[in-house]
Design an enzyme around this catalytic site. Structure first.
Site, PDB file in Angstrom:
ATOM      1  N   ARG A 269       0.800  -1.223   0.000  1.00  0.00           N
ATOM      2  CA  ARG A 269       0.000   0.000   0.000  1.00  0.00           C
ATOM      3  C   ARG A 269       0.836   1.278   0.000  1.00  0.00           C
ATOM      4  O   ARG A 269       0.556   2.209  -0.735  1.00  0.00           O
ATOM      5  CB  ARG A 269      -0.934  -0.003   1.207  1.00  0.00           C
ATOM      6  CG  ARG A 269      -2.260   0.624   0.889  1.00  0.00           C
ATOM      7  CD  ARG A 269      -3.280   0.297   1.895  1.00  0.00           C
ATOM      8  NE  ARG A 269      -2.669   0.261   3.225  1.00  0.00           N
ATOM      9  CZ  ARG A 269      -3.348   0.139   4.334  1.00  0.00           C
ATOM     10  NH1 ARG A 269      -4.650   0.030   4.284  1.00  0.00           N
ATOM     11  NH2 ARG A 269      -2.767   0.103   5.505  1.00  0.00           N
TER      12      ARG A 269
ATOM     13  N   LYS B 212      -1.656 -20.177   2.825  1.00  0.00           N
ATOM     14  CA  LYS B 212      -2.434 -20.504   3.989  1.00  0.00           C
ATOM     15  C   LYS B 212      -2.234 -19.412   5.051  1.00  0.00           C
ATOM     16  O   LYS B 212      -1.231 -18.704   4.950  1.00  0.00           O
ATOM     17  CB  LYS B 212      -2.015 -21.863   4.531  1.00  0.00           C
ATOM     18  CG  LYS B 212      -0.535 -21.908   4.921  1.00  0.00           C
ATOM     19  CD  LYS B 212      -0.275 -22.907   5.967  1.00  0.00           C
ATOM     20  CE  LYS B 212      -0.580 -22.400   7.332  1.00  0.00           C
ATOM     21  NZ  LYS B 212       0.508 -21.643   7.961  1.00  0.00           N
TER      22      LYS B 212
ATOM     23  N   HIS C  22       3.370 -25.217   1.539  1.00  0.00           N
ATOM     24  CA  HIS C  22       4.772 -25.331   1.135  1.00  0.00           C
ATOM     25  C   HIS C  22       5.413 -26.653   1.563  1.00  0.00           C
ATOM     26  O   HIS C  22       6.435 -27.042   1.029  1.00  0.00           O
ATOM     27  CB  HIS C  22       5.595 -24.121   1.608  1.00  0.00           C
ATOM     28  CG  HIS C  22       5.967 -24.138   3.052  1.00  0.00           C
ATOM     29  ND1 HIS C  22       5.090 -23.800   4.049  1.00  0.00           N
ATOM     30  CD2 HIS C  22       7.130 -24.440   3.680  1.00  0.00           C
ATOM     31  CE1 HIS C  22       5.705 -23.901   5.215  1.00  0.00           C
ATOM     32  NE2 HIS C  22       6.945 -24.280   5.021  1.00  0.00           N
TER      33      HIS C  22
ATOM     34  N   HIS D   2      -0.251 -28.558   6.831  1.00  0.00           N
ATOM     35  CA  HIS D   2       0.982 -29.320   6.632  1.00  0.00           C
ATOM     36  C   HIS D   2       0.897 -30.764   7.137  1.00  0.00           C
ATOM     37  O   HIS D   2       1.226 -31.707   6.423  1.00  0.00           O
ATOM     38  CB  HIS D   2       2.169 -28.637   7.331  1.00  0.00           C
ATOM     39  CG  HIS D   2       2.336 -27.190   6.970  1.00  0.00           C
ATOM     40  ND1 HIS D   2       2.082 -26.699   5.717  1.00  0.00           N
ATOM     41  CD2 HIS D   2       2.742 -26.119   7.695  1.00  0.00           C
ATOM     42  CE1 HIS D   2       2.334 -25.397   5.692  1.00  0.00           C
ATOM     43  NE2 HIS D   2       2.720 -25.016   6.883  1.00  0.00           N
TER      44      HIS D   2
ATOM     45  N   LYS E 130       5.612 -25.084  18.876  1.00  0.00           N
ATOM     46  CA  LYS E 130       6.673 -24.072  18.906  1.00  0.00           C
ATOM     47  C   LYS E 130       7.464 -24.275  20.194  1.00  0.00           C
ATOM     48  O   LYS E 130       6.945 -24.803  21.178  1.00  0.00           O
ATOM     49  CB  LYS E 130       6.064 -22.675  18.937  1.00  0.00           C
ATOM     50  CG  LYS E 130       5.131 -22.388  17.754  1.00  0.00           C
ATOM     51  CD  LYS E 130       5.858 -21.714  16.635  1.00  0.00           C
ATOM     52  CE  LYS E 130       4.937 -21.385  15.484  1.00  0.00           C
ATOM     53  NZ  LYS E 130       5.646 -21.294  14.203  1.00  0.00           N
TER      54      LYS E 130
HETATM   55  C1  BG6 Z   1       4.175 -21.986   8.352  1.00  0.00           C
HETATM   56  C2  BG6 Z   1       3.603 -21.623   9.702  1.00  0.00           C
HETATM   57  O1  BG6 Z   1       3.162 -22.395   7.487  1.00  0.00           O
HETATM   58  O2  BG6 Z   1       5.107 -23.032   8.508  1.00  0.00           O
HETATM   59  C3  BG6 Z   1       4.712 -21.237  10.654  1.00  0.00           C
HETATM   60  O3  BG6 Z   1       2.690 -20.560   9.548  1.00  0.00           O
HETATM   61  C4  BG6 Z   1       5.758 -22.301  10.718  1.00  0.00           C
HETATM   62  O4  BG6 Z   1       4.177 -20.972  11.952  1.00  0.00           O
HETATM   63  C5  BG6 Z   1       6.210 -22.698   9.326  1.00  0.00           C
HETATM   64  O5  BG6 Z   1       6.851 -21.818  11.460  1.00  0.00           O
HETATM   65  C6  BG6 Z   1       7.142 -23.892   9.362  1.00  0.00           C
HETATM   66  O6  BG6 Z   1       7.680 -24.093   8.100  1.00  0.00           O
HETATM   67  P1  BG6 Z   1       9.084 -24.758   7.926  1.00  0.00           P
HETATM   68  O7  BG6 Z   1       9.244 -24.884   6.445  1.00  0.00           O
HETATM   69  O8  BG6 Z   1      10.081 -23.856   8.567  1.00  0.00           O
HETATM   70  O9  BG6 Z   1       9.002 -26.079   8.612  1.00  0.00           O
END
Ligand code: BG6
Length: 486
Positions: A46, A145, A175, A237, A336
């Site tokens: 923006r 997401k 991802h 995931h 986490k």
């Molecule tokens: C993301 C989450 O999709 O994936 C994050 O929103 C998380 O909270 C992350 O840390 C983890 O991805 P990776 O590739 O580091 O395992």
């Protein structure tokens, strides 16, 4: 393989995801000479910023965040010159015509809109893309997401995007599907004759999926507190990983064949609701503790609040109710501020039916197949062997170990490198279809409801540990244990 020149428009172009993942991924592809001129990257946000200033910021972030050498970046002037900054208001009318003029109207050129924004903006942006005539025949949209916060909001977003883009033009990113080992899971299952005959309840005792992070919520507490681990990680995931383990072999690796099979798995998950929530799920929230030898604050301190019902850890026991998997628990856990950063899938085979060895050989452990997603990608197959030497018959459990870094001596590409170029090439295999996302929410929603209705707070765990002790009890009640391969 080079790809034809394309235009990528990144909404949320000054955001965390763009700096941490998108620009580095594009830069890598550029360094590998996969991007051809005149590919253009339009970073959109923006506030007004001069393109030159913005390019310098990207250059700096490549160095500071992604660790590229200054020399590599200096050599990459051509990459930075692909980037244009355009100020556009995703939630208003400002800037759209400017964006349109800059994009031009070549109907044959691939144009991808990446929405690295809050999901509230997905619908409004899609609507404006259409209203301002930006949706050319080769246009496609990529959404990150979380796609909503529950089934209803996800459907609303899907409706809004779907009113502008056909399903085969919508790329819903998870991802994890772009991670090297995750793709390898499909190769392991479907390019080897060895595993598939054993890949069922008759031979597999249970499956564990762990995605543990050692970091806390960092600067994302405001978002995270509205999401929690179940929405942030499990809905997407972990369930995708579960699907790849559990799905039937698709007839081909094409997008719909794959997604049809994953969808069947999601639909076959045993519902978790108020009846069984207490025995099948555990949620936790970290308090102050330590990480990598230093003291770290608790979640509430990071959030700046006295209380929060948001979980930073979840463990659960899932089950796929079909012929192949009935009775095989899939234990999932993610959180986490856990003891280490490790993501892996453990396929635990059943024990041998009868031992021909005497008691003196020690316990005979069951075989396990371990797929390590990170940090050091690889595949291990645990076997029993004889302890070498003349000392009589003693047995040992050892891994056949293929650590990718040792086996291939090459850098593992980041998931986004692969996924971004899949969008340009029009390959949806590693992206989620609408019905898949909504089926995942249909399983998640009752869990969220049951937690909310129980009124129970997440269990506290010390930062730097493996989560609340209840998650250990969850699996030990079944006579099993979490297998940490770290
Ligand atoms: C993301 C989450 O999709 O994936 C994050 O929103 C998380 O909270 C992350 O840390 C983890 O991805 P990776 O590739 O580091 O395992």
């Amino acid at each position: 393989v080079k790809v034809d020149p394309f235009d990528l428009v990144v909404f949320g172009g000054t955001g965390d995801l763009a700096y941490r993942k998108l620009y580095p991924a594009l830069f890598r592809r550029f360094l590998d000479e996969q991007l051809t001129q005149p590919t253009r990257i339009f970073s959109v946000s923006r506030q007004p910023v001069e393109t030159d200033v913005f390019r310098a910021t990207v250059a700096k972030s490549l160095q500071d965040i992604s660790g590229f050498e200054r020399a590599q970046i200096d050599a990459a002037k051509d990459f930075l010159s692909m980037i244009e900054y355009v100020a556009v208001d995703g939630n208003g009318e400002a800037g759209w015509d400017d964006l349109k003029t800059q994009l031009g109207d070549d109907p044959d050129r691939v144009r991808a809109f990446y929405l690295a924004t809050s999901p509230d903006l997905f619908g409004p942006i899609a609507t404006r893309l259409s209203a301002h005539g930006l949706v050319t025949p080769q246009a496609r949209i990529i959404v990150e997401k979380p796609l909503g916060k529950d089934g209803v909001s996800a459907a609303r977003i899907n409706d809004a995007i779907g009113a502008v883009f056909a399903e085969d033009r919508i790329y819903r990113i998870d991802h994890y599907l772009g991670k090297e080992t995750v793709q390898n899971l499909m190769v392991l299952r479907f390019a080897n004759a060895l595993f598939e005959p054993l890949w069922n309840a008759a031979h597999i005792d249970h499956v564990q999926i762990t995605v543990a992070e050692s970091l806390g919520v960092e600067g994302r507490a405001a978002y995270y507190n509205t999401a929690g681990a179940l929405r942030d990680m499990v809905q997407n995931h972990l369930l995708q990983l579960l699907c790849l383990i559990a799905m039937e072999p698709p007839s081909a690796l094409d997008a719909d064949a794959m997604r049809d099979e994953k969808l069947k798995v999601l639909r076959a998950l045993r519902p978790i609701d108020e009846q069984n929530i207490a025995s099948l799920t555990v949620r936790g929230q970290y308090r102050a503790g330590s990480a990598h030898g230093s003291a770290v604050p608790g979640y509430l301190d990071e959030l700046g609040q006295h209380t929060s019902m948001t979980e930073t850890f979840v463990a659960l026991k899932a089950e796929v109710l079909n012929w192949r998997w009935a009775g095989v628990p899939f234990y999932l856990r993610t959180g986490k501020r856990l003891a280490s950063r490790v993501s892996e899938i453990v396929v635990a085979f059943r024990p041998i039916p009868h031992s021909v060895f005497g008691a003196s050989v020690g316990a005979i452990a069951a075989n396990r197949l371990v797929l390590r997603l990170q940090p050091d990608e690889g595949v291990k197959l645990w076997l029993m062997i004889k302890d070498p030497g003349p000392g009589g018959m003693r047995l040992q459990h050892v891994p056949l170990d293929m650590t990718f870094a040792e086996a291939f001596h090459m850098r593992n590409p980041d998931a986004y490198e692969r996924l971004l170029l899949d969008v340009v090439r029009g390959n949806q295999t590693l992206f989620m279809r609408r019905d898949e996302v909504e089926a995942a929410w249909r399983w998640i929603d009752p869990i969220l409801d049951a937690w909310r209705n129980s009124g129970e707070a997440p269990k506290s765990y010390t930062a730097g540990t493996w989560g609340p002790s209840a998650s250990i009890a969850l699996i030990e009640r079944d006579g099993r244990t979490w297998l940490e391969e770290s």
